[in-house]
Design a protein around this motif. Sequence first.
Motif, PDB file in Angstrom:
ATOM      1  N   THR A  90      36.938  43.673  41.867  1.00 19.22           N
ATOM      2  CA  THR A  90      36.850  42.232  41.636  1.00 19.22           C
ATOM      3  C   THR A  90      36.626  41.401  42.897  1.00 19.22           C
ATOM      4  N   LYS A  91      36.988  41.970  44.069  1.00 17.61           N
ATOM      5  CA  LYS A  91      36.954  41.223  45.344  1.00 17.61           C
ATOM      6  C   LYS A  91      37.901  40.024  45.327  1.00 17.61           C
ATOM      7  N   GLU A  92      38.956  40.119  44.511  1.00 20.02           N
ATOM      8  CA  GLU A  92      39.901  39.020  44.368  1.00 20.02           C
ATOM      9  C   GLU A  92      41.286  39.431  44.872  1.00 20.02           C
ATOM     10  N   ASN A  93      42.210  38.470  44.893  1.00 19.68           N
ATOM     11  CA  ASN A  93      43.587  38.749  45.286  1.00 19.68           C
ATOM     12  C   ASN A  93      44.291  39.551  44.199  1.00 19.68           C
ATOM     13  N   VAL A  94      44.977  40.605  44.615  1.00 14.84           N
ATOM     14  CA  VAL A  94      45.762  41.426  43.693  1.00 14.84           C
ATOM     15  C   VAL A  94      47.214  41.382  44.147  1.00 14.84           C
ATOM     16  N   GLN A  95      48.124  41.190  43.193  1.00 11.88           N
ATOM     17  CA  GLN A  95      49.541  41.070  43.531  1.00 11.88           C
ATOM     18  C   GLN A  95      50.389  41.977  42.657  1.00 11.88           C
ATOM     19  N   GLY A 114      36.748  36.709  50.590  1.00 12.39           N
ATOM     20  CA  GLY A 114      36.307  35.431  50.053  1.00 12.39           C
ATOM     21  C   GLY A 114      37.159  34.917  48.912  1.00 12.39           C
ATOM     22  N   ALA A 115      38.337  35.537  48.710  1.00 10.00           N
ATOM     23  CA  ALA A 115      39.201  35.133  47.603  1.00 10.00           C
ATOM     24  C   ALA A 115      39.885  33.805  47.911  1.00 10.00           C
ATOM     25  N   LEU A 192      43.798  30.295  39.464  1.00 10.90           N
ATOM     26  CA  LEU A 192      44.508  30.729  38.272  1.00 10.90           C
ATOM     27  C   LEU A 192      44.819  32.207  38.433  1.00 10.90           C
ATOM     28  N   SER A 193      45.778  32.681  37.675  1.00  9.36           N
ATOM     29  CA  SER A 193      46.122  34.101  37.743  1.00  9.36           C
ATOM     30  C   SER A 193      46.138  34.712  36.352  1.00  9.36           C
ATOM     31  N   VAL A 194      45.772  35.992  36.311  1.00 12.69           N
ATOM     32  CA  VAL A 194      45.819  36.785  35.085  1.00 12.69           C
ATOM     33  C   VAL A 194      46.759  37.945  35.367  1.00 12.69           C
ATOM     34  N   ALA A 195      47.810  38.086  34.569  1.00  7.40           N
ATOM     35  CA  ALA A 195      48.846  39.079  34.861  1.00  7.40           C
ATOM     36  C   ALA A 195      49.192  39.901  33.631  1.00  7.40           C
ATOM     37  N   ALA A 196      49.688  41.125  33.888  1.00  4.11           N
ATOM     38  CA  ALA A 196      50.068  42.030  32.809  1.00  4.11           C
ATOM     39  C   ALA A 196      51.308  42.822  33.224  1.00  4.11           C
ATOM     40  N   PRO A 197      52.071  43.310  32.251  1.00  9.30           N
ATOM     41  CA  PRO A 197      53.323  44.014  32.551  1.00  9.30           C
ATOM     42  C   PRO A 197      53.125  45.490  32.891  1.00  9.30           C
ATOM     43  N   ILE A 198      54.029  45.997  33.721  1.00 13.85           N
ATOM     44  CA  ILE A 198      54.108  47.414  34.068  1.00 13.85           C
ATOM     45  C   ILE A 198      55.442  47.917  33.532  1.00 13.85           C
ATOM     46  N   ASP A 199      55.413  49.030  32.768  1.00 18.80           N
ATOM     47  CA  ASP A 199      56.682  49.538  32.234  1.00 18.80           C
ATOM     48  C   ASP A 199      57.010  50.906  32.816  1.00 18.80           C
ATOM     49  N   ASP A 200      58.220  51.335  32.539  1.00 16.76           N
ATOM     50  CA  ASP A 200      58.735  52.571  33.131  1.00 16.76           C
ATOM     51  C   ASP A 200      58.517  53.794  32.256  1.00 16.76           C
ATOM     52  N   SER A 210      48.870  41.216  38.969  1.00 12.34           N
ATOM     53  CA  SER A 210      48.027  40.066  38.651  1.00 12.34           C
ATOM     54  C   SER A 210      46.802  40.002  39.552  1.00 12.34           C
ATOM     55  N   LEU A 211      45.796  39.316  39.049  1.00 13.20           N
ATOM     56  CA  LEU A 211      44.647  38.874  39.829  1.00 13.20           C
ATOM     57  C   LEU A 211      44.781  37.370  40.019  1.00 13.20           C
ATOM     58  N   VAL A 212      44.579  36.890  41.231  1.00 11.23           N
ATOM     59  CA  VAL A 212      44.571  35.449  41.491  1.00 11.23           C
ATOM     60  C   VAL A 212      43.165  35.094  41.943  1.00 11.23           C
ATOM     61  N   VAL A 213      42.512  34.218  41.201  1.00 17.78           N
ATOM     62  CA  VAL A 213      41.090  33.943  41.410  1.00 17.78           C
ATOM     63  C   VAL A 213      40.826  32.445  41.493  1.00 17.78           C
ATOM     64  N   HIS A 214      39.627  32.104  41.942  1.00 20.58           N
ATOM     65  CA  HIS A 214      39.195  30.704  41.925  1.00 20.58           C
ATOM     66  C   HIS A 214      39.154  30.205  40.483  1.00 20.58           C
ATOM     67  N   HIS A 215      39.608  28.983  40.276  1.00 20.71           N
ATOM     68  CA  HIS A 215      39.554  28.410  38.937  1.00 20.71           C
ATOM     69  C   HIS A 215      38.122  28.112  38.523  1.00 20.71           C
ATOM     70  N   ALA A 216      37.343  27.541  39.424  1.00 24.49           N
ATOM     71  CA  ALA A 216      35.983  27.131  39.089  1.00 24.49           C
ATOM     72  C   ALA A 216      35.103  28.343  38.803  1.00 24.49           C
ATOM     73  N   GLY A 217      34.424  28.293  37.682  1.00 23.37           N
ATOM     74  CA  GLY A 217      33.448  29.323  37.348  1.00 23.37           C
ATOM     75  C   GLY A 217      34.026  30.646  36.891  1.00 23.37           C
ATOM     76  N   THR A 218      35.325  30.710  36.674  1.00 23.69           N
ATOM     77  CA  THR A 218      35.965  31.963  36.270  1.00 23.69           C
ATOM     78  C   THR A 218      36.210  31.983  34.767  1.00 23.69           C
ATOM     79  N   LYS A 219      35.965  33.146  34.150  1.00 25.02           N
ATOM     80  CA  LYS A 219      36.304  33.359  32.745  1.00 25.02           C
ATOM     81  C   LYS A 219      37.505  34.307  32.705  1.00 25.02           C
TER      82      LYS A 219
END
Length: 243
Positions: A90-95, A114-115, A192-200, A210-219
Motif C-alpha cells: 500500500t505504501k501507507e502507514n501500518v500500525q 509519502g504517507a 483516516l484509518s482502517v483497522a481490524a482485530p487480531i485474535d489469539d 491498521s492502515l492510516v492513509v490520506h483522506h483525500a482520494g482514498t476509498k
Amino acid sequence: MVGRTFQVLGSFTVERPALSLSEIARRADMPLSTVHRMLNELSSWGAVERGEDGLYRVGLRLWELGALAPRGQGLRERALPFLEDLSQITKENVQLAVREGTEVVFIERIAGSGAVSVLTRVGGRFALTATGVGLVLLAHAPAEVQDEVLSGPIERYTRKTVTDPGELRRMLADVRTNGFVISDRQVTLDSLSVAAPIDDGRGQVIAAVSLVVHHAGTKPHALAPLVRTSARAISRALIAPIR
C-alpha cells in the motif's frame, strides 16, 4: 522506595524526554537531595543516563527490559512480516496496537513512503475512542471497560471526532459485525484509518492492525479486505509453533 522510583521515571514524557535534576524533583514532588541520590542509583543500573549537557534521559537498560514484555515483543516479532507486506503493498502507514486499561498502546509502526503524517509513535498511548485500532480494541473489550470509557470524558481531536456515547456504541457494534472499522478524520483532518482485530486463535481479540492513509482520494472500503487479510494472517502466526 519502588513507588518513588516510578515517580522519578514518570517525570519523563514525550514532550520532555530530557530533564534537569531540579525539573525531575519538581515533577516528582520530592526533595532535591532524595532525587539526586535516586538518580545516581538509577544511573548506575542504566535506567537513566546523564548527558554532557547535564540533563537526564531514560537509559537503554529500560528499553532492554521493556522489550521483554510478551504482549509487545512476541506479538511484534510474529506480526512484523505481515505488517511489512501490508506496508509494501500500500505504501501507507501500518500500525500494530494493544489495549492497556482504557488506552491504546502502539507497539509497532511502519511509515510508508509519502504517507500522511500521524500523531502516534511506538510505545505511545492514545484514546480508545478515536483511532481505528482503538475502536477495534474497545469493541472487543469487556463491558465494564466500554462502560468506563463511554461514561467518562471523551476527548475531541477534530470536528469529526465522535464524542457521543450512543453513536460510539453503534460504531462498536458495527465493528463486531463487520470485522473492521473506518475512523474517518477523527484524529487529524487529513487522514483516516482502517483497522481490524487480531485474535489469539481462541476468539479472544488481543491486538489490532491498521492502515492510516490520506483522506483525500482514498476509498477506505477498498482497503478493508487487505487489512482484514493481514489481521487474519497475524492471528494464524500467533498460534503456529515456533520453528
